[in-house]
Structures are given as C-alpha cells and as structure tokens.
Design a protein around this motif. Structure first.
Motif, PDB file in Angstrom:
ATOM      1  N   HIS A 412      -1.072   0.874   3.532  1.00  0.00           N
ATOM      2  CA  HIS A 412      -0.423   2.167   3.733  1.00  0.00           C
ATOM      3  C   HIS A 412       0.473   2.093   4.971  1.00  0.00           C
ATOM      4  O   HIS A 412       0.029   1.655   6.026  1.00  0.00           O
ATOM      5  N   CYS A 468       0.466   8.910   6.155  1.00  0.00           N
ATOM      6  CA  CYS A 468       0.930   7.774   5.383  1.00  0.00           C
ATOM      7  C   CYS A 468       2.376   8.050   4.983  1.00  0.00           C
ATOM      8  O   CYS A 468       2.701   9.149   4.542  1.00  0.00           O
ATOM      9  N   HIS A 473       1.626   9.879  -1.186  1.00  0.00           N
ATOM     10  CA  HIS A 473       0.313  10.000  -0.536  1.00  0.00           C
ATOM     11  C   HIS A 473       0.313  11.128   0.488  1.00  0.00           C
ATOM     12  O   HIS A 473      -0.626  11.913   0.573  1.00  0.00           O
ATOM     13  N   MET A 478      -2.604  12.948   2.637  1.00  0.00           N
ATOM     14  CA  MET A 478      -2.975  11.888   3.578  1.00  0.00           C
ATOM     15  C   MET A 478      -2.218  12.091   4.890  1.00  0.00           C
ATOM     16  O   MET A 478      -1.310  11.346   5.245  1.00  0.00           O
TER      17      MET A 478
HETATM   18 CU   LIG Z   1      -0.707   5.693   1.635  1.00  0.00          CU
END
Ligand SMILES: [Cu+2]
Length: 486
Positions: A412, A468, A473, A478
């Motif tokens: 990531h 991220c 994401h 995230m």
């Molecule tokens: Cu990610």
C-alpha cells in the motif's frame, strides 16, 4: 460466509475474470492503433507573483483518438495548469467549484496549515468557492494538487481533477539543471485509463479492482498516449507524478542506459544517483535527468501487478514517452551536476512517540460479499474505518516520531499530510534510491519504518489525514486523522 455465498462469489469471480479479459482484447486495438504526437504540457499558472485561481470544470476529452470521454479539470477540460510556486511567498488561492459534485483542492506535498491543505474536511459545494493563503516554506520540489473528497477521490482524480506544482527556491536556482518548461524541463502526469470499444475512458471498478487496485489498458502522459518530447541534445529533466488511482509504474529506458535520479517527493537528493529502473507508486513524484547526447531515448513503463495485486490487468512494459533530439536548439545543460542542494542528507533522530499503523483492505469473505451485492468494501487503519469526526491522535508541531506502517496482504502506498518522513527500512531492506531523501508517500511492502517530521499546524478545527494512496482504498476508509499543536 455460508456455502451458498461461497458458490455465488466463486461464479461471479469467474464472470469478472472473463469479461475483464475480453474487454482488454477489444481495447488493445484502440490502444495500439494510435499515432504518436508531440507532447502537450499543461499551461503554466504563475503563483510566484500573483494570485492562484483554479476552477473545477467538466469537459469532454479525446484520449488516443477514441470517442470523447467525460472528464474534469481545473481551468480546462482535463487535468489543470502547472502551478509555479516560490519558497518564501504566501500566494492567495481561490478555488471555485464549477462541477456538479463536491470537490476539495489538496496540495499534495506542501506542508501548509490544515486550513489550506485541502483535506476531506474542506469540501467545496457545487457553485461555491474557497479562499486560502498558501505559505511556502519548504525546498524546491515537484508536487501536485488533486481533489480529496472522502468516498469520491478515486473517480474524480481519474476524471482529471489534478495538476502539477513546480516549487522553486534560490538553492535549486543556483545549480546547473535544465529548467526551461517545455524545452528541457517536462512535467509528466501519469494516469492509466481503461477504454471501452470506442476508445472512451471508463471508470467502473469492480470489486476486484477495488480490492487489488484498478489497472488501465494504457498509461497516458498528460492525457496523451506515447507522446514525443523534442528537446535539445543534452540533459532533459523529467518531473514524473503518479496520478493513477492505484497503479505503480516501473520506469526504465528502452536503451538500457541508466536513468539519473535527482529528486524525490520532497525535493532534490544530495547527489544524483544512476538507476536502471525506478518504481513510482501512486502519489509519489520523482525528478530524473535523461541524456540525449547519444540520440533518441524511450522511457518505458510497466504497470506493476505482481507486487500490488494478484489479478492486475496490463502487466507488460510499454513505451511511455519518446525523447527526440531537436538539433535546432542548443542544450542548456550537458553534464550531470555532482552535488545538489538538499536538506535530505542528514538522517533525523526519531526520538518522539512511536506509532504503528496497520493498513488492511479486508481481503476476506465479508468484503467480497459486500461487493457482490453492490455494497462497498470496508477498509481500515488499525481496524478503524475513516470517520470525518474521529481524531486518531494529537502531537506537537516539530515532533520527530518513529512510525511503523504495516501493509496487510498487499503493498500500500502510505501518504501523510502536514508532515514529511525518511524511510529507514521497507520490507526489512534498506530504502531503494527512490525511497531516499525526504518523502511524503511510500509504497509499503510488508512493514516500513519511518522517521516522521511533523511540520504543519492544524487550524480551524481541521485535522490532517494519513491514508493509503490507492484511491479506491482511501475511499473505502483506509484513512485516519490527527491534529497538531504549536
Ligand atoms: Cu491500500
């Protein structure tokens, strides 16, 4: 997940793989048939001496000779102008929203107060505007700006709400480097696009795209497929910005000659480094020198699927850009400087708070089921999905902290606002050349150890985010938030 759900998810997965493969075959013709054309650089917007005005607009853009695609841009139909900034100035910025979705304008790489940073808390409604002042207190570098509305950053950046920033200062000006925009100094904004049968760029990510990262059929440079940049027979400076939603690009020269890496996210390295290839993850920037003394060079890009997802689409290496010598112009710079002005040579002592962040895309059955029934997957940092009202921690401006970033299940690209960092270790190894120096984004493989410098103050109750930079994401949650105190 019960037995029946497993069966459903298995058959849908097969269906997705089948349609994805067919679509790629049809689009290969669109992508392969396009003639090469001269590169078009974004227009310059000089923020060194005057105010900066950026208006989000909707438009239609023809990519690679296909049918017109619905796009968005700042002051134009796709992407935005290259904003010139100078250290020591405080330009006023006016952002106007002329599209029918909310936007923000985040200055990716600038360590400015959170009120000017343009994070998810600074939404501008359709028809509205926002005024900020942008104190420029950091060294010369290549940065960029993009919209950052939670839940819709991926589609809107894909559509084009992004642009480049060239930040200048006296130290950089004192070094013999190519710096004539469009002559020997090129901004290259990379975005991969997926095309339908008529060559229209489409963004309809399936659950597997969201989980493993969306991959396009081709990588465009400033919206162009395989453009040609003519430049004097000397050193050419390339400022590369990965503005893709999730693809990292593995860059090299077709000739096999080395690329000369001179700068990373937050500025120039202390000395140039010759590299055979360089990996540029979403959100990252690099500055390269390419020597055209020996003639034409082709910059190649491979969209990395192996490290970022087991079902990525287009994994082969393709021509990104041709650099062709133009003997009608004399080269300004022909030899690579030995030293560069930098603030990145000295490793900082991260004696402040230690923090650990686990990035998890929840590649389990629950997210698969959510996706297959039309819901959105849930992604987290330290098991928490982003919430605009939750502050995850608070820390003083000036703190030097030690952060461990753990990337669960896949790599990531981790990015933090209002701060910069040095990569101490990544995946148990020493940082690669492009991971040296001061950075704000790093592709975390396994676990990364970062020495983080908290540089900017939060104000007006607006926190900074860390997240991220796979935008799918980020949109799925995230992302976290922190505040700072002076
Ligand atoms: Cu990610």
């Amino acid at each position: 997940m019960n037995r029946r759900e497993l069966l459903v998810s298995g058959s849908s997965l097969l269906a997705w793989l089948a349609t994805s493969g067919l679509a790629s075959a049809a689009n290969a013709e669109v992508v392969a048939g396009k003639m090469e054309e001269d590169i078009r650089l974004p227009p310059l917007l000089d923020g060194r001496t005057g105010p900066i005005r950026l208006e989000a607009k909707a438009g239609a853009t023809v990519f690679a000779g296909g049918a017109p695609s619905s796009t968005m841009g700042f002051n134009q139909s796709y992407l935005g102008p290259t904003v010139l900034l100078r250290r020591g100035t405080i330009p006023p910025v006016r952002v106007e929203n002329g599209v029918d979705v909310p936007i923000t304008l985040h200055w990716h790489g600038l360590t400015v107060p959170s009120s000017a940073d343009g994070g998810p808390g600074t939404e501008i409604a359709p028809g509205a505007g926002r005024d900020v002042e942008l104190p420029i207190r950091q060294p010369a570098a290549t940065h960029w700006y993009h919209t950052h509305v939670h839940g819709r950053t991926a589609p809107d950046v894909y559509a084009g709400l992004a642009g480049a920033v060239i930040l200048q200062d006296d130290d950089e000006a004192g070094i013999e480097l190519p710096r004539t925009y469009g002559v020997d100094d090129f901004v290259l904004i990379l975005q991969d696009k997926r095309f339908d049968g008529s060559g229209r760029a489409v963004y309809e990510p399936g659950i597997m795209d969201i989980m493993h990262g969306f991959r396009g059929d081709a990588v465009l440079v400033n919206g162009q497929l395989r453009p040609i940049a003519k430049a004097p027979r000397g050193l050419v400076r390339l400022r590369l910005i990965n503005a893709a939603t999730s693809s990292p690009f593995d860059l090299s020269l077709e000739s096999g000659r080395p690329l000369v890496l001179i700068g990373v996210d937050q500025g120039l390295l202390d000395a140039p480094i010759e590299v055979d290839r360089v990996l540029l993850a979403p959100g990252e920037r690099i500055e390269l020198l390419v020597d055209l003394g020996q003639g034409e060079e082709r910059l190649m890009a491979a969209s990395q699927s192996s490290s970022m997802g087991m079902m990525g689409g287009n994994a082969g290496s393709a021509v990104l850009l041709t650099l062709a010598p133009d003997d009608g112009r004399e080269a300004a710079v022909t030899s690579i400087p030995q030293r560069l002005p930098t603030s990145s040579a000295v490793a900082i002592a991260a004696t402040g708070t230690r923090r650990r962040f686990v990035l998890d895309e929840g590649m389990g059955p629950m997210n698969m089921v959510r996706g297959l029934v039309g819901g959105s997957p849930v992604m987290t940092i330290n098991s928490k999905r982003y919430e605009i009202d939750r502050i995850d921690f608070s820390t003083p401006v000036g703190a030097k902290e030690h952060w461990t970033i753990a990337a669960n299940q896949m790599a990531h690209p981790f990015h933090v606002h209002g701060a910069k960092f040095q990569v101490l270790k990544n995946g148990g190894r020493e940082p690669r050349p492009e991971e040296r120096g001061w950075k704000d984004t790093v592709l975390v493989n396994g676990e990364a150890e970062l020495a983080v410098s908290i540089d900017a103050e939060t104000s007006e109750g607006l926190p900074f985010v860390f997240h991220c930079h796979i935008l799918e994401h980020e949109d799925a949650g995230m992302m976290g938030q922190f505040t700072t105190q002076v």
